[in-house]
Design an enzyme around this catalytic site. Structure first.
Site, PDB file in Angstrom:
ATOM      1  CE1 TYR A 153      -3.790   2.380   0.636  1.00 43.92           C
ATOM      2  CE2 TYR A 153      -2.584   3.100   2.582  1.00 43.92           C
ATOM      3  CZ  TYR A 153      -3.620   3.269   1.687  1.00 43.92           C
ATOM      4  OH  TYR A 153      -4.493   4.322   1.831  1.00 43.92           O
TER       5      TYR A 153
HETATM    6  P1  NAP Z   1     -13.301   2.523   0.532  1.00 40.97           P
HETATM    7  O1  NAP Z   1     -14.326   2.850   1.568  1.00 40.97           O
HETATM    8  O2  NAP Z   1     -12.699   1.152   0.554  1.00 40.97           O
HETATM    9  O3  NAP Z   1     -13.912   2.812  -0.930  1.00 40.97           O
HETATM   10  C1  NAP Z   1     -13.176   2.444  -2.039  1.00 40.97           C
HETATM   11  C2  NAP Z   1     -13.906   2.810  -3.320  1.00 40.97           C
HETATM   12  O4  NAP Z   1     -13.074   2.390  -4.422  1.00 40.97           O
HETATM   13  C3  NAP Z   1     -15.232   2.091  -3.499  1.00 40.97           C
HETATM   14  O5  NAP Z   1     -16.075   2.896  -4.287  1.00 40.97           O
HETATM   15  C4  NAP Z   1     -14.838   0.836  -4.292  1.00 40.97           C
HETATM   16  O6  NAP Z   1     -15.911   0.267  -5.043  1.00 40.97           O
HETATM   17  C5  NAP Z   1     -13.763   1.416  -5.204  1.00 40.97           C
HETATM   18  N1  NAP Z   1     -12.815   0.405  -5.634  1.00 40.97           N
HETATM   19  C6  NAP Z   1     -12.047  -0.369  -4.841  1.00 40.97           C
HETATM   20  N2  NAP Z   1     -11.327  -1.213  -5.593  1.00 40.97           N
HETATM   21  C7  NAP Z   1     -11.622  -0.965  -6.885  1.00 40.97           C
HETATM   22  C8  NAP Z   1     -11.228  -1.526  -8.117  1.00 40.97           C
HETATM   23  N3  NAP Z   1     -10.381  -2.561  -8.184  1.00 40.97           N
HETATM   24  N4  NAP Z   1     -11.748  -1.028  -9.252  1.00 40.97           N
HETATM   25  C9  NAP Z   1     -12.629  -0.018  -9.196  1.00 40.97           C
HETATM   26  N5  NAP Z   1     -13.057   0.559  -8.074  1.00 40.97           N
HETATM   27  C10 NAP Z   1     -12.570   0.087  -6.915  1.00 40.97           C
HETATM   28  O7  NAP Z   1     -12.069   3.541   0.621  1.00 40.97           O
HETATM   29  P2  NAP Z   1     -11.878   4.929   1.434  1.00 40.97           P
HETATM   30  O8  NAP Z   1     -11.542   4.614   2.839  1.00 40.97           O
HETATM   31  O9  NAP Z   1     -13.012   5.840   1.125  1.00 40.97           O
HETATM   32  O10 NAP Z   1     -10.528   5.459   0.758  1.00 40.97           O
HETATM   33  C11 NAP Z   1     -10.570   6.284  -0.396  1.00 40.97           C
HETATM   34  C12 NAP Z   1      -9.157   6.760  -0.704  1.00 40.97           C
HETATM   35  O11 NAP Z   1      -8.592   7.416   0.433  1.00 40.97           O
HETATM   36  C13 NAP Z   1      -8.178   5.628  -1.051  1.00 40.97           C
HETATM   37  O12 NAP Z   1      -7.290   6.088  -2.048  1.00 40.97           O
HETATM   38  C14 NAP Z   1      -7.421   5.400   0.232  1.00 40.97           C
HETATM   39  O13 NAP Z   1      -6.143   4.861   0.011  1.00 40.97           O
HETATM   40  C15 NAP Z   1      -7.356   6.829   0.769  1.00 40.97           C
HETATM   41  N6  NAP Z   1      -7.159   6.905   2.208  1.00 40.97           N
HETATM   42  C16 NAP Z   1      -8.115   6.506   3.065  1.00 40.97           C
HETATM   43  C17 NAP Z   1      -7.894   6.606   4.428  1.00 40.97           C
HETATM   44  C18 NAP Z   1      -8.929   6.197   5.439  1.00 40.97           C
HETATM   45  O14 NAP Z   1      -8.626   6.251   6.635  1.00 40.97           O
HETATM   46  N7  NAP Z   1     -10.119   5.803   5.037  1.00 40.97           N
HETATM   47  C19 NAP Z   1      -6.682   7.126   4.914  1.00 40.97           C
HETATM   48  C20 NAP Z   1      -5.718   7.523   3.991  1.00 40.97           C
HETATM   49  C21 NAP Z   1      -5.966   7.405   2.651  1.00 40.97           C
HETATM   50  P3  NAP Z   1     -16.763  -1.003  -4.436  1.00 40.97           P
HETATM   51  O15 NAP Z   1     -17.362  -0.532  -3.141  1.00 40.97           O
HETATM   52  O16 NAP Z   1     -17.764  -1.329  -5.485  1.00 40.97           O
HETATM   53  O17 NAP Z   1     -15.739  -2.087  -4.196  1.00 40.97           O
END
Ligand code: NAP
Length: 245
Positions: A153
């Site tokens: 990651y």
């Molecule tokens: P999340 O809740 O897991 O949502 C991920 C989204 O991406 C969902 O819409 C999912 O669709 C889609 N997705 C995942 N894999 C995919 C694939 N192979 N092809 C197409 N679409 C895909 O993530 P999040 O927590 O909101 O995080 C969003 C961003 O913020 C990411 O880049 C993550 O690295 C970054 N981030 C998050 C955090 C945190 O604490 N949450 C911290 C730092 C950075 P489905 O639901 O249909 O699978």
């Protein structure tokens, strides 16, 4: 503020991506977003945005597929009369595991979604985005505040930050800004799946603003960079972490 602007957002069906889609649509942008598998979640975002008078379309495709990113951008070309904003938000974050327990196939999958798909969509945007456009790539505070168990990651996101910095140089002459937004711990399904409640309490204790981030906290930063007010910021990594270093 974004009326007449067209946007592509990856991973818009939940979490931070959903908040970004809703915010950009509220600001008047016409948005296409993709998701991987959760049809119901995507349909709910579309229903809500359209109910609020916004313009949005969801496309189901896997960004790990070699042709996934191109299919997304082609769908956007069919739907939108030009591209102004690209937000690369979708990412995989496998459960933490030491390097030695990380299957190389998992590494490849993480790099495919988190890095290669970003390269491909930014490349597409570099060829076709309208002058004055905006590209925002979502990274993570974990590239700086690193620790054990997140090798694939962290590597995938570090590469995104470098790609962003280079693209800012290459596209600046056209008035296109390219920035990274790096969230800290943000309350989404991804965060809850990978962290025990006690670990999250510890993060809150170390965070100057004393809470977890909400998806809207990050979406608002993206909206600033995507709008007119963000025009003089490019090649930067904005750390939206509540102050956690
Ligand atoms: P999340 O809740 O897991 O949502 C991920 C989204 O991406 C969902 O819409 C999912 O669709 C889609 N997705 C995942 N894999 C995919 C694939 N192979 N092809 C197409 N679409 C895909 O993530 P999040 O927590 O909101 O995080 C969003 C961003 O913020 C990411 O880049 C993550 O690295 C970054 N981030 C998050 C955090 C945190 O604490 N949450 C911290 C730092 C950075 P489905 O639901 O249909 O699978």
């Amino acid at each position: 503020m974004l009326a007449g602007r067209n946007a592509v957002v990856t991973g818009g069906s939940r979490g931070i991506g959903r908040a970004i889609v809703e915010r950009l649509c509220r600001d008047g942008a016409h948005v296409i977003f993709n998701y991987a598998s959760d049809d119901d979640a995507a349909a709910e975002v579309v229903r809500k945005v359209r109910g609020d008078g916004g313009k949005v379309r969801a496309v189901r495709l896997d960004l790990a597929d070699p042709d996934g990113p191109e299919r997304l951008m082609s769908a956007a070309e069919e739907e939108l009369d030009g591209l102004d904003i690209l937000v690369n938000n979708a990412a995989l974050c496998p459960a933490p595991a030491p390097l030695t327990d990380t299957d190389p196939a998992v590494f490849d999958q993480v790099l495919a979604v988190n890095t290669r798909a970003v390269f491909m969509t930014v490349r597409h945007a570099a060829l076709r985005m309208r002058d004055g456009g905006r590209i925002v790539n979502i990274s993570t505070a974990n590239t700086v505040r690193t620790g054990p168990g997140i090798s694939a990651y962290a590597a995938s996101k570090g590469a995104v930050e470098q790609l962003t910095a280079v693209a800012a140089h290459e596209l600046g002459a056209r008035g296109i800004t390219v920035n990274t937004v790096s969230p800290g711990a943000t309350d989404t399904e991804l965060l809850r799946a990978n962290n025990q409640p006690q670990a999250l309490e510890a993060v809150v204790g170390m965070t100057p603003l004393r809470r977890l981030g909400e998806p809207a906290d990050v979406a608002d930063v993206v909206a600033f960079l995507a709008g007119h007010d963000g025009r003089w910021i490019t090649g930067q990594n904005i750390r939206a972490t509540g102050g956690l270093a």
